[in-house]
Design an enzyme around this catalytic site. Structure first.
Site, PDB file in Angstrom:
ATOM      1  N   TYR A 151       7.765 -79.837 -41.235  1.00  0.00           N
ATOM      2  CA  TYR A 151       8.680 -80.306 -40.188  1.00  0.00           C
ATOM      3  C   TYR A 151      10.123 -80.412 -40.670  1.00  0.00           C
ATOM      4  O   TYR A 151      10.401 -80.888 -41.770  1.00  0.00           O
ATOM      5  CB  TYR A 151       8.206 -81.681 -39.707  1.00  0.00           C
ATOM      6  CG  TYR A 151       9.049 -82.305 -38.635  1.00  0.00           C
ATOM      7  CD1 TYR A 151       9.102 -81.751 -37.359  1.00  0.00           C
ATOM      8  CD2 TYR A 151       9.792 -83.459 -38.883  1.00  0.00           C
ATOM      9  CE1 TYR A 151       9.868 -82.325 -36.352  1.00  0.00           C
ATOM     10  CE2 TYR A 151      10.556 -84.046 -37.883  1.00  0.00           C
ATOM     11  CZ  TYR A 151      10.594 -83.474 -36.619  1.00  0.00           C
ATOM     12  OH  TYR A 151      11.347 -84.048 -35.633  1.00  0.00           O
ATOM     13  N   ASN A 203      18.962 -84.265 -17.998  1.00  0.00           N
ATOM     14  CA  ASN A 203      19.935 -84.685 -19.009  1.00  0.00           C
ATOM     15  C   ASN A 203      19.303 -85.392 -20.211  1.00  0.00           C
ATOM     16  O   ASN A 203      19.845 -85.334 -21.312  1.00  0.00           O
ATOM     17  CB  ASN A 203      20.957 -85.612 -18.335  1.00  0.00           C
ATOM     18  CG  ASN A 203      21.794 -86.382 -19.333  1.00  0.00           C
ATOM     19  OD1 ASN A 203      22.785 -85.877 -19.846  1.00  0.00           O
ATOM     20  ND2 ASN A 203      21.397 -87.619 -19.618  1.00  0.00           N
ATOM     21  N   GLY A 256      25.538 -93.656 -21.979  1.00  0.00           N
ATOM     22  CA  GLY A 256      25.130 -92.285 -22.265  1.00  0.00           C
ATOM     23  C   GLY A 256      25.774 -91.273 -21.336  1.00  0.00           C
ATOM     24  O   GLY A 256      26.458 -91.621 -20.365  1.00  0.00           O
ATOM     25  N   ASP A 262       8.605 -91.609 -18.657  1.00  0.00           N
ATOM     26  CA  ASP A 262       8.495 -91.323 -20.083  1.00  0.00           C
ATOM     27  C   ASP A 262       8.218 -89.827 -20.180  1.00  0.00           C
ATOM     28  O   ASP A 262       7.123 -89.369 -19.839  1.00  0.00           O
ATOM     29  CB  ASP A 262       7.351 -92.127 -20.709  1.00  0.00           C
ATOM     30  CG  ASP A 262       7.160 -91.821 -22.197  1.00  0.00           C
ATOM     31  OD1 ASP A 262       7.868 -90.927 -22.722  1.00  0.00           O
ATOM     32  OD2 ASP A 262       6.294 -92.454 -22.826  1.00  0.00           O
ATOM     33  N   LEU A 263       9.217 -89.075 -20.594  1.00  0.00           N
ATOM     34  CA  LEU A 263       9.099 -87.619 -20.623  1.00  0.00           C
ATOM     35  C   LEU A 263       8.107 -87.123 -21.672  1.00  0.00           C
ATOM     36  O   LEU A 263       7.777 -85.939 -21.703  1.00  0.00           O
ATOM     37  CB  LEU A 263      10.477 -86.985 -20.840  1.00  0.00           C
ATOM     38  CG  LEU A 263      11.405 -87.086 -19.622  1.00  0.00           C
ATOM     39  CD1 LEU A 263      12.853 -86.909 -20.029  1.00  0.00           C
ATOM     40  CD2 LEU A 263      11.019 -86.074 -18.556  1.00  0.00           C
ATOM     41  N   SER A 267      22.307 -77.540 -25.789  1.00  0.00           N
ATOM     42  CA  SER A 267      23.228 -77.824 -26.903  1.00  0.00           C
ATOM     43  C   SER A 267      23.532 -76.531 -27.640  1.00  0.00           C
ATOM     44  O   SER A 267      22.687 -75.636 -27.715  1.00  0.00           O
ATOM     45  CB  SER A 267      22.590 -78.826 -27.872  1.00  0.00           C
ATOM     46  OG  SER A 267      23.337 -78.894 -29.073  1.00  0.00           O
ATOM     47  N   GLY A 299      17.627 -89.632 -17.909  1.00  0.00           N
ATOM     48  CA  GLY A 299      18.362 -90.145 -19.069  1.00  0.00           C
ATOM     49  C   GLY A 299      19.682 -90.756 -18.654  1.00  0.00           C
ATOM     50  O   GLY A 299      20.752 -90.206 -18.919  1.00  0.00           O
ATOM     51  N   ALA A 300      19.615 -91.895 -17.978  1.00  0.00           N
ATOM     52  CA  ALA A 300      20.836 -92.482 -17.405  1.00  0.00           C
ATOM     53  C   ALA A 300      21.142 -93.863 -17.962  1.00  0.00           C
ATOM     54  O   ALA A 300      21.703 -94.715 -17.274  1.00  0.00           O
ATOM     55  CB  ALA A 300      20.703 -92.538 -15.892  1.00  0.00           C
ATOM     56  N   SER A 301      20.778 -94.093 -19.221  1.00  0.00           N
ATOM     57  CA  SER A 301      21.038 -95.403 -19.834  1.00  0.00           C
ATOM     58  C   SER A 301      22.538 -95.654 -19.965  1.00  0.00           C
ATOM     59  O   SER A 301      23.327 -94.726 -20.176  1.00  0.00           O
ATOM     60  CB  SER A 301      20.402 -95.481 -21.227  1.00  0.00           C
ATOM     61  OG  SER A 301      19.005 -95.454 -21.123  1.00  0.00           O
TER      62      SER A 301
END
Length: 314
Positions: A183, A111, A35, A84-85, A162, A30-32
């Site tokens: 949901y 991350n 971010g 793609d996780l 979090s 997740g290194a965009s």
């Protein structure tokens, strides 16, 4: 060495601990650009790591970060690997690419994450928050363990969780919310963040004898990261959920403060004897029973193995 706290920045953590960075290999999901993962990588670049491998869905979003790292530390090898996780096949392909290209990994930072999205299922039919935030990272981490072990002791696995884990335990008997019929995006997010903490607990227990340490953390509330999917009007719902549970809403941080706890978890030698712990404001913090219970950690491990279709025994 200075004590780290709420106001500490990522740059300050790295400046205090350069020997824990120089010559090391880091893998960050997740290194965009813009971010938290990107900010973490840019701070690491200040102390000349040997290599930073950035994982994400879009090379276009990561390439500006790679250019910035190269400007800060021209000697650092920086590479992008697509992942793609929400697809175990994609995670396996990414892990194979990493394993083929590095001799060791010193720190793995899990991350990447999604938050507050509408109900959907991953390729393995798992609710998307749990799939992207936990299952993908569970598989990736286990596939990279041999390279973490090859670092020769002292490797670390860091799971960005979090404080919103407090919104839900892992719902073992109905983690898919009756296929979306009941949901709630925030409960789903909370469940996935509890899973991040329990995974760190399990990894600390299972990998300690290999010299690999594991941590989870709350980075702080950072409104500028553009974390996937959150609508501005959804935030008041979170506030009322915290209020109903008599919980204190976490304070906001800027991006530099936001990556500090991740970097403390990755680097701080003061945490050497606290593998498995959850950090907030760069320091260990006690979590609710369901997020530290060893039997819950083991149950989650077994469930995750069943989902990915592979057993990992240490």
């Amino acid at each position: 060495m200075p004590a780290f706290n709420f106001s500490t920045t990522g740059s300050e953590v790295v400046a205090a601990l350069p020997d824990r960075v120089i010559g090391k290999t880091f893998v960050i999901t997740g290194a965009s650009h813009g971010g938290l993962g990107a900010q973490t990588a840019l701070c690491l670049a200040l102390a000349n790591p040997a290599e930073i491998i950035l994982l994400g869905r879009s090379e276009e979003k990561v390439s500006p970060v790679m250019k910035d790292i190269s400007k800060i530390s021209p000697s650092t090898i920086v590479r992008f690997i697509r992942i793609d996780l929400m697809s175990c096949a994609s995670v396996r392909a990414a892990a194979a690419e990493i394993n083929a290209s590095v001799s060791k990994i010193d720190v793995l930072i899990n991350n990447a994450g999604i938050m507050g999205v509408k109900f959907s299922l991953t390729a393995e039919n798992v609710e998307s928050h749990l799939g992207a935030n936990h299952i993908g990272h569970f598989l990736l981490t286990n596939l990279l363990v041999p390279k973490l072990e090859a670092s020769g002791g002292g490797a670390r696995i860091v799971n960005v969780s979090s404080a919103m884990y407090q919104l839900s335990p892992v719902i073992f008997d109905n983690y898919n919310f009756s296929d979306g019929k009941i949901y709630d995006a925030w409960i789903a997010y909370g469940q996935s963040k509890t899973a991040n903490i329990l995974l760190a607990v399990a990894l600390a227990s299972k990998l300690g004898k290999k010299g690999i340490k594991s941590y989870s953390l709350h980075p702080g509330v950072i409104q500028t990261t553009g974390l996937s999917g959150v609508e501005p009007e959804a935030w008041p719902i979170v506030g009322s959920m915290f209020e109903s549970k008599n919980l204190e809403l976490p304070k906001e941080k800027n991006m530099e403060q936001g990556c500090a706890t991740t970097l403390a978890a990755a680097l701080d030698p003061a945490l050497d004897n606290q593998s498995g712990s959850f950090l907030s404001d760069c320091n260990p913090e006690k979590v609710l029973n369901y997020a530290r219970d060893a039997s819950n950690a083991e149950k989650l491990w077994t469930m995750s193995e069943e989902i990915v279709g592979e057993k990992f025994c240490y």
